[in-house]
Design an enzyme around this catalytic site. Structure first.
Site, PDB file in Angstrom:
ATOM      1  N   HIS A   1       8.076 -16.181   3.911  1.00 12.63           N
ATOM      2  CA  HIS A   1       7.924 -17.140   2.800  1.00 12.63           C
ATOM      3  C   HIS A   1       8.597 -18.496   3.089  1.00 12.63           C
ATOM      4  O   HIS A   1       8.423 -19.437   2.316  1.00 12.63           O
ATOM      5  CB  HIS A   1       8.511 -16.578   1.505  1.00 12.63           C
ATOM      6  CG  HIS A   1       7.757 -15.398   0.968  1.00 12.63           C
ATOM      7  ND1 HIS A   1       6.396 -15.419   0.740  1.00 12.63           N
ATOM      8  CD2 HIS A   1       8.164 -14.142   0.635  1.00 12.63           C
ATOM      9  CE1 HIS A   1       6.003 -14.236   0.282  1.00 12.63           C
ATOM     10  NE2 HIS A   1       7.045 -13.443   0.216  1.00 12.63           N
TER      11      HIS A   1
ATOM     12  N   ASP B   1       6.030  -3.306   1.902  1.00  5.85           N
ATOM     13  CA  ASP B   1       5.946  -3.278   0.435  1.00  5.85           C
ATOM     14  C   ASP B   1       4.515  -3.072  -0.059  1.00  5.85           C
ATOM     15  O   ASP B   1       4.266  -3.100  -1.265  1.00  5.85           O
ATOM     16  CB  ASP B   1       6.555  -4.558  -0.171  1.00  5.85           C
ATOM     17  CG  ASP B   1       6.154  -5.818   0.558  1.00  5.85           C
ATOM     18  OD1 ASP B   1       5.251  -5.762   1.422  1.00  5.85           O
ATOM     19  OD2 ASP B   1       6.739  -6.880   0.267  1.00  5.85           O
TER      20      ASP B   1
END
Ligand SMILES: [Zn+2]
Length: 283
Positions: free
Chosen positions: A99, A220
Site C-alpha cells: 500500500h 488475507d
C-alpha cells in the site's frame, strides 16, 4: 510475524536456509521513494509509545529499522537468487509494503518492499523485465502507483472489490498495458482463482517474459480472515504457488522472491504461509 515464524520453525522446515534481513540502504529505498519522503517517515518515529500516520498505520520506536529490514530482506533475497545460492526465497517481514505509494505511507505500509526489490534487481543484476503478482486480498495501490509508468514491470493483482483501498479497477492499465487488475467479488474461491489464472494471469505473465518473478504474498484472502470475504484455503495457496513456479521455470530459471503482505487471522496466516513455503521448497 511471530505466527509465521513459529509455523516455519517446526521440524518440517528444518532444511530452510534462514537469513537475518539486513537493513536496506538509503540508495536502495530512494530508487522508489524520494529522500524527502524517507526523511518524513523518519521524523515521525516516536521516541517512545506510538505515533499514527493514519488510522491504520502506527509507528513505534522500532518501526523505521523494521521497515528498512523489510525492504532489505527482499533485496538480499534477490541477490541470493541471482547468485544461484537458492532458486527462490520467502521474506517473512513486517511491515508489509504494497500500500506504500511513492510519497505516501498507508495501510500498515511504510516502504514498498516489493517495488524496491524490483528496482534493485534491475539496477544491480542488469535485468529489465520483472513481473509482480499480488495475491493479497487488497489491491496494491502503492505498487501500482510506483510501477504504472514502468513498462518493463508487469503488475498483476487479484483483489476483492469493493474493498480498501478502493483502487484497482480494470481500466487502470499502466503506460504499456503493464497493469492487470482483476477485481473480484466477495465469496471468490479457489475455483474462481483457477479460472482467472488460466484466462488472464498466466497469459499475461507468459506474454511479459519476466526475468524475475516477485510475489506480494498476502494471506488475507483466506476464508477465515476477518478483513475480507474471499474463500481461499491452504490448498489454493499450494495450487497458486505451483502455477507461479511453473511460470518461473519457463521464463526465468525458477527465480522467485516472495514477500509477506497481509494476513490477519493468525492460524490461517500461519498455515497458509507454511503451505506457500512448503510448495516453494519443491523446486
Ligand atoms: Zn491485505
Amino acid at each position: 510475524m511471530q505466527a509465521v515464524l513459529d509455523a516455519l520453525g517446526t521440524d518440517e522446515f528444518a532444511a530452510l536456509n534462514w537469513r537475518e534481513a539486513p537493513p536496506a540502504s538509503f540508495e536502495q529505498i530512494e530508487r522508489v521513494h524520494p529522500p524527502r519522503y524517507v526523511d518524513k517517515v523518519m521524523s515521525r518515529i516516536p521516541a517512545w509509545g506510538s505515533a499514527a500516520i493514519d488510522g491504520d498505520t502506527l509507528l513505534s520506536p522500532g518501526s523505521f529499522e523494521a521497515a528498512l529490514r523489510a525492504a532489505g530482506a527482499v533485496c538480499t533475497a534477490i541477490d541470493a537468487v541471482f547468485a544461484g545460492e537458492t532458486t527462490n526465497a520467502f521474506c517473512a517481514i513486517r511491515p508489509p509494503g504494497h500500500h506504500a505509494e511513492r510519497e505516501k505511507a498507508m495501510g500498515f505500509c511504510l516502504f514498498n518492499n516489493i517495488a524496491i526489490g524490483a528496482a534493485h534487481a534491475r539496477k544491480r543484476h542488469g535485468i529489465r523485465r520483472v513481473a509482480i503478482v499480488d495475491f493479497d486480498v487488497h489491491h496494491g495501490n502503492g505498487t501500482q502507483n510506483i510501477c504504472a509508468e514502468q513498462a518493463d514491470i508487469l503488475y498483476v493483482s487479484t483483489h476483492q472489490a469493493p474493498l480498501y483501498p478502493g483502487t484497482g479497477h480494470r481500466d487502470e492499465h499502466g503506460v504499456a498495458n503493464n497493469i492487470l487488475n482483476i477485481p473480484l467479488g466477495p465469496g471468490t474461491d479457489g475455483v474462481k482463482l483457477r479460472s482467472v489464472w488460466e484466462q488472464e494471469i498466466a497469459p499475461a505473465l507468459y506474454a511479459h517474459e519476466p526475468e524475475l518473478l516477485l510475489l506480494s504474498a498476502g494471506f488475507d484472502a483466506h476464508r477465515d480472515d476477518p478483513l475480507a470475504e474471499f474463500m481461499f484455503e491452504e490448498d489454493d495457496y499450494v495450487w497458486l504457488t505451483r502455477q507461479l513456479l511453473g511460470v518461473a521455470a519457463n521464463c526465468c530459471g525458477n527465480r522467485v522472491v516472495s514477500a509477506l503482505e497481509g494476513g490477519y487471522e493468525l492460524s490461517a496466516l500461519a498455515a497458509s504461509a507454511a503451505a506457500h513455503v512448503r510448495t516453494l521448497l519443491e523446486v
